[in-house]
Write a protein that holds these residues in place. Structure first.
Motif, PDB file in Angstrom:
ATOM      1  N   LEU A 112       0.824  -1.211   0.000  1.00 43.85           N
ATOM      2  CA  LEU A 112       0.000   0.000   0.000  1.00 43.85           C
ATOM      3  C   LEU A 112       0.858   1.261   0.000  1.00 43.85           C
ATOM      4  O   LEU A 112       0.437   2.305  -0.489  1.00 43.85           O
ATOM      5  CB  LEU A 112      -0.922   0.024   1.220  1.00 43.85           C
ATOM      6  CG  LEU A 112      -2.082  -0.954   1.234  1.00 43.85           C
ATOM      7  CD1 LEU A 112      -2.841  -0.834   2.536  1.00 43.85           C
ATOM      8  CD2 LEU A 112      -2.997  -0.737   0.053  1.00 43.85           C
ATOM      9  N   ARG A 163      -0.185  -0.605  -5.641  1.00 41.58           N
ATOM     10  CA  ARG A 163      -1.171  -0.133  -4.665  1.00 41.58           C
ATOM     11  C   ARG A 163      -2.574  -0.614  -5.019  1.00 41.58           C
ATOM     12  O   ARG A 163      -3.328  -1.049  -4.146  1.00 41.58           O
ATOM     13  CB  ARG A 163      -1.146   1.399  -4.580  1.00 41.58           C
ATOM     14  CG  ARG A 163       0.114   1.962  -3.972  1.00 41.58           C
ATOM     15  CD  ARG A 163      -0.009   3.435  -3.646  1.00 41.58           C
ATOM     16  NE  ARG A 163      -0.491   4.263  -4.737  1.00 41.58           N
ATOM     17  CZ  ARG A 163       0.272   4.911  -5.606  1.00 41.58           C
ATOM     18  NH1 ARG A 163       1.583   4.819  -5.518  1.00 41.58           N
ATOM     19  NH2 ARG A 163      -0.264   5.673  -6.545  1.00 41.58           N
ATOM     20  N   LEU A 196      -3.794   6.956   1.713  1.00 42.88           N
ATOM     21  CA  LEU A 196      -4.253   6.696   0.354  1.00 42.88           C
ATOM     22  C   LEU A 196      -5.522   7.460  -0.002  1.00 42.88           C
ATOM     23  O   LEU A 196      -5.863   7.584  -1.181  1.00 42.88           O
ATOM     24  CB  LEU A 196      -4.478   5.194   0.151  1.00 42.88           C
ATOM     25  CG  LEU A 196      -3.224   4.337   0.113  1.00 42.88           C
ATOM     26  CD1 LEU A 196      -3.596   2.867  -0.021  1.00 42.88           C
ATOM     27  CD2 LEU A 196      -2.302   4.753  -1.007  1.00 42.88           C
TER      28      LEU A 196
END
Length: 117
Positions: A35, A43, A75
């Motif tokens: 991630l 990702r 994110l």
């Protein structure tokens, strides 16, 4: 005599949109590292795999211990829309699981002995 045939087609049981998962306790730390990767496809694959993995409540608590929530929060401000959407979906699974587990383990106020629940 047998000959070798090499094909460019992938086997039918491989999903290229999901990350390869490690076994056991190494799975969630590896996904957490993916991630944080700078490559967009890494990702996205990690988020797709997490959407499937986090349906198991044991994985949800392990993901929180690994620090997955912090990575997902980062994110949410990613430049890619798919990453933001999938990060929101994974956070939804985390919150939904945590809420469900709290509802099942909640102690009733009128009982004092937890073994009677």
């Amino acid at each position: 005599m047998a000959t070798t045939r090499i094909t460019t087609a992938l086997p039918p049981n491989i999903d290229i949109t999901k990350a390869e998962l490690a076994y056991g306790e190494h799975m969630l730390p590896k996904l957490n590292r993916q991630l944080q990767d700078s490559t967009l496809t890494t990702r996205q694959r990690a988020l797709n795999a997490l959407c499937d993995v986090l349906h198991n409540p044991e994985h949800v608590s392990a993901a929180l211990k690994v620090g997955m929530a912090k990575s997902l929060k980062k994110l949410l401000s990613d430049s890619d829309g798919t990453v933001r959407w999938k990060a929101t979906e994974v956070l939804f699974y985390l919150l939904q699981s945590r809420h469900r587990s709290r509802c099942y383990t909640r102690v009733r106020p009128h009982t004092t002995n937890i073994s009677t629940i």
